[in-house]
Motif scaffolding. Structure first.
Motif, PDB file in Angstrom:
ATOM      1  N   HIS A 150     111.737 -20.035  49.729  1.00 39.64           N
ATOM      2  CA  HIS A 150     112.825 -20.649  50.498  1.00 39.64           C
ATOM      3  C   HIS A 150     112.541 -22.119  50.841  1.00 39.64           C
ATOM      4  O   HIS A 150     113.173 -22.684  51.732  1.00 39.64           O
ATOM      5  CB  HIS A 150     113.073 -19.833  51.768  1.00 39.64           C
ATOM      6  CG  HIS A 150     113.646 -18.477  51.472  1.00 39.64           C
ATOM      7  ND1 HIS A 150     112.867 -17.424  51.048  1.00 39.64           N
ATOM      8  CD2 HIS A 150     114.929 -18.020  51.494  1.00 39.64           C
ATOM      9  CE1 HIS A 150     113.640 -16.372  50.835  1.00 39.64           C
ATOM     10  NE2 HIS A 150     114.883 -16.700  51.098  1.00 39.64           N
ATOM     11  N   LEU A 151     111.610 -22.711  50.116  1.00 40.76           N
ATOM     12  CA  LEU A 151     111.356 -24.139  50.248  1.00 40.76           C
ATOM     13  C   LEU A 151     112.030 -24.893  49.109  1.00 40.76           C
ATOM     14  O   LEU A 151     112.264 -24.330  48.037  1.00 40.76           O
ATOM     15  CB  LEU A 151     109.845 -24.410  50.217  1.00 40.76           C
ATOM     16  CG  LEU A 151     109.010 -23.844  51.378  1.00 40.76           C
ATOM     17  CD1 LEU A 151     107.539 -24.163  51.156  1.00 40.76           C
ATOM     18  CD2 LEU A 151     109.481 -24.411  52.709  1.00 40.76           C
ATOM     19  N   ILE A 207     108.643 -10.451  54.089  1.00 39.91           N
ATOM     20  CA  ILE A 207     110.057 -10.840  54.184  1.00 39.91           C
ATOM     21  C   ILE A 207     110.145 -12.176  54.921  1.00 39.91           C
ATOM     22  O   ILE A 207     109.449 -12.389  55.920  1.00 39.91           O
ATOM     23  CB  ILE A 207     110.863  -9.769  54.941  1.00 39.91           C
ATOM     24  CG1 ILE A 207     111.062  -8.543  54.056  1.00 39.91           C
ATOM     25  CG2 ILE A 207     112.206 -10.290  55.371  1.00 39.91           C
ATOM     26  CD1 ILE A 207     112.058  -7.556  54.613  1.00 39.91           C
ATOM     27  N   PRO A 208     110.980 -13.087  54.425  1.00 43.35           N
ATOM     28  CA  PRO A 208     111.099 -14.399  55.096  1.00 43.35           C
ATOM     29  C   PRO A 208     111.783 -14.290  56.450  1.00 43.35           C
ATOM     30  O   PRO A 208     112.651 -13.435  56.658  1.00 43.35           O
ATOM     31  CB  PRO A 208     111.957 -15.208  54.115  1.00 43.35           C
ATOM     32  CG  PRO A 208     112.769 -14.175  53.389  1.00 43.35           C
ATOM     33  CD  PRO A 208     111.867 -12.976  53.256  1.00 43.35           C
ATOM     34  N   LEU A 209     111.378 -15.162  57.347  1.00 42.12           N
ATOM     35  CA  LEU A 209     112.024 -15.296  58.651  1.00 42.12           C
ATOM     36  C   LEU A 209     112.736 -16.647  58.676  1.00 42.12           C
ATOM     37  O   LEU A 209     112.090 -17.692  58.555  1.00 42.12           O
ATOM     38  CB  LEU A 209     110.994 -15.240  59.774  1.00 42.12           C
ATOM     39  CG  LEU A 209     110.310 -13.893  60.009  1.00 42.12           C
ATOM     40  CD1 LEU A 209     109.140 -14.064  60.972  1.00 42.12           C
ATOM     41  CD2 LEU A 209     111.301 -12.875  60.557  1.00 42.12           C
ATOM     42  N   GLY A 213     119.241 -21.573  58.919  1.00 46.65           N
ATOM     43  CA  GLY A 213     119.100 -22.034  57.546  1.00 46.65           C
ATOM     44  C   GLY A 213     117.734 -22.571  57.173  1.00 46.65           C
ATOM     45  O   GLY A 213     117.517 -22.991  56.037  1.00 46.65           O
ATOM     46  N   GLU A 214     116.790 -22.564  58.111  1.00 46.20           N
ATOM     47  CA  GLU A 214     115.450 -23.089  57.860  1.00 46.20           C
ATOM     48  C   GLU A 214     114.430 -21.957  57.853  1.00 46.20           C
ATOM     49  O   GLU A 214     114.481 -21.063  58.689  1.00 46.20           O
ATOM     50  CB  GLU A 214     115.059 -24.114  58.932  1.00 46.20           C
ATOM     51  CG  GLU A 214     115.901 -25.381  58.943  1.00 46.20           C
ATOM     52  CD  GLU A 214     115.612 -26.285  57.764  1.00 46.20           C
ATOM     53  OE1 GLU A 214     114.466 -26.243  57.256  1.00 46.20           O
ATOM     54  OE2 GLU A 214     116.513 -27.026  57.363  1.00 46.20           O
ATOM     55  N   ILE A 215     113.502 -22.012  56.896  1.00 42.88           N
ATOM     56  CA  ILE A 215     112.448 -21.011  56.836  1.00 42.88           C
ATOM     57  C   ILE A 215     111.450 -21.255  57.963  1.00 42.88           C
ATOM     58  O   ILE A 215     110.919 -22.355  58.113  1.00 42.88           O
ATOM     59  CB  ILE A 215     111.746 -21.014  55.454  1.00 42.88           C
ATOM     60  CG1 ILE A 215     110.694 -19.910  55.360  1.00 42.88           C
ATOM     61  CG2 ILE A 215     111.144 -22.371  55.125  1.00 42.88           C
ATOM     62  CD1 ILE A 215     111.258 -18.527  55.284  1.00 42.88           C
ATOM     63  N   LEU A 252     115.024 -15.349  68.146  1.00 37.12           N
ATOM     64  CA  LEU A 252     114.999 -16.798  67.924  1.00 37.12           C
ATOM     65  C   LEU A 252     116.306 -17.441  68.365  1.00 37.12           C
ATOM     66  O   LEU A 252     116.311 -18.544  68.920  1.00 37.12           O
ATOM     67  CB  LEU A 252     114.756 -17.101  66.443  1.00 37.12           C
ATOM     68  CG  LEU A 252     113.325 -16.916  65.927  1.00 37.12           C
ATOM     69  CD1 LEU A 252     113.288 -16.981  64.401  1.00 37.12           C
ATOM     70  CD2 LEU A 252     112.396 -17.978  66.502  1.00 37.12           C
ATOM     71  N   ALA A 253     117.393 -16.764  68.128  1.00 31.99           N
ATOM     72  CA  ALA A 253     118.706 -17.324  68.458  1.00 31.99           C
ATOM     73  C   ALA A 253     118.937 -17.438  69.951  1.00 31.99           C
ATOM     74  O   ALA A 253     119.690 -18.299  70.414  1.00 31.99           O
ATOM     75  CB  ALA A 253     119.805 -16.467  67.825  1.00 31.99           C
TER      76      ALA A 253
END
Length: 255
Positions: A150-151, A207-209, A213-215, A252-253
């Motif tokens: 995701h980069l 799994i990505p966090l 929209g940012e990793i 996070l939100a």
């Protein structure tokens, strides 16, 4: 005013200081003479750095040997506490360990490497304190690959240029082409596998966090291959990871 001497990378005295800190870590403590010989620096220079660090709590002296002090731990705790995914993800990691019985990790990244930010050991005879806070190559780590996927492409190339693709086992990805093929698959399926790519006999799934929209990092489960098979990774464990990821991203939100 005379400017400090610089190397190609930075101020020479700072480079010496950081080399000294790294040597104290690698040697698990050392005396002035040993450090001076190792770094090819005058003993008076080494002694001056050590005296200053000792005054500020970053070095302690036992007999004739100097060791890194708890001042570093204080700063490390502060830095970790500033990571939003650390504050948002600890409970999810604890719950994953309990649900799976395997090692659960919260992983972040900086300067092209992955770092184990928080973890739990599961039913494994592993002291996770020896792993927490350490760096890992991203191309052979499930969480690292989930982040890499995701980069931006140019950033991935820069990371490979700087750190290479060293082989950890015979299963490690060692070519750029193979890495980019796998990263495309990870983006499509939403998870990354590490099937004995970093350590023989160890499997992991990550799994990505993401947030806005940012990793931000990755969440992963790791364990012995005989217990954490690929089928189990892509079945019940994946479902548990996805649920935990949703929880972390919700936290996070609202933080």
């Amino acid at each position: 005013m005379e400017q400090p001497a610089k190397t190609g990378r930075g101020i020479k005295s700072d480079e010496t200081l950081f080399a000294l800190i790294e040597s104290l870590r690698e040697l698990d403590g050392a005396g002035v003479t040993e450090l001076a010989e190792r770094l090819d620096v005058a003993k008076s220079t080494i002694h001056g750095h050590l005296t200053t660090m000792r005054e500020h709590g970053f070095v302690v002296k036992h007999g004739t040997e100097y060791h890194l002090g708890l001042g570093f731990f204080d700063y490390g705790q502060y830095v970790r506490g500033q990571q939003s995914i650390f504050r948002s993800g600890m409970q999810a990691v604890d719950e994953l360990e309990e649900a799976t019985g395997e090692m659960a990790w919260l992983i972040t990244h900086e300067n092209g490497k992955a770092m184990y930010l928080y973890g739990r050991g599961g039913q494994n005879d592993i002291d996770i304190n020896t792993i927490l806070g350490t760096w890992a190559y991203m191309h052979c780590n499930s969480g690292g690959k989930a982040i890499l996927a995701h980069l931006p492409e140019e950033q991935i190339h820069a990371i490979v240029d700087e750190h290479g693709l060293p082989a950890r086992t015979e299963n490690t990805i060692t070519t750029r082409e193979a890495l980019f093929d796998e990263l495309a698959q990870i983006r499509e399926q939403g998870y990354a596998l590490n099937l004995s790519e970093d350590l023989k006999g160890v499997h992991a799934i990550g799994i990505p966090l993401t947030f806005e929209g940012e990793i931000q990092g990755a969440l992963s489960i790791a364990g012995p291959a005989h217990r954490l098979s690929r089928a189990r990774c892509e079945g019940e464990v994946l479902d548990q990871l996805r649920a935990a990821t949703d929880e972390i991203e919700l936290n996070l939100a609202y933080r």
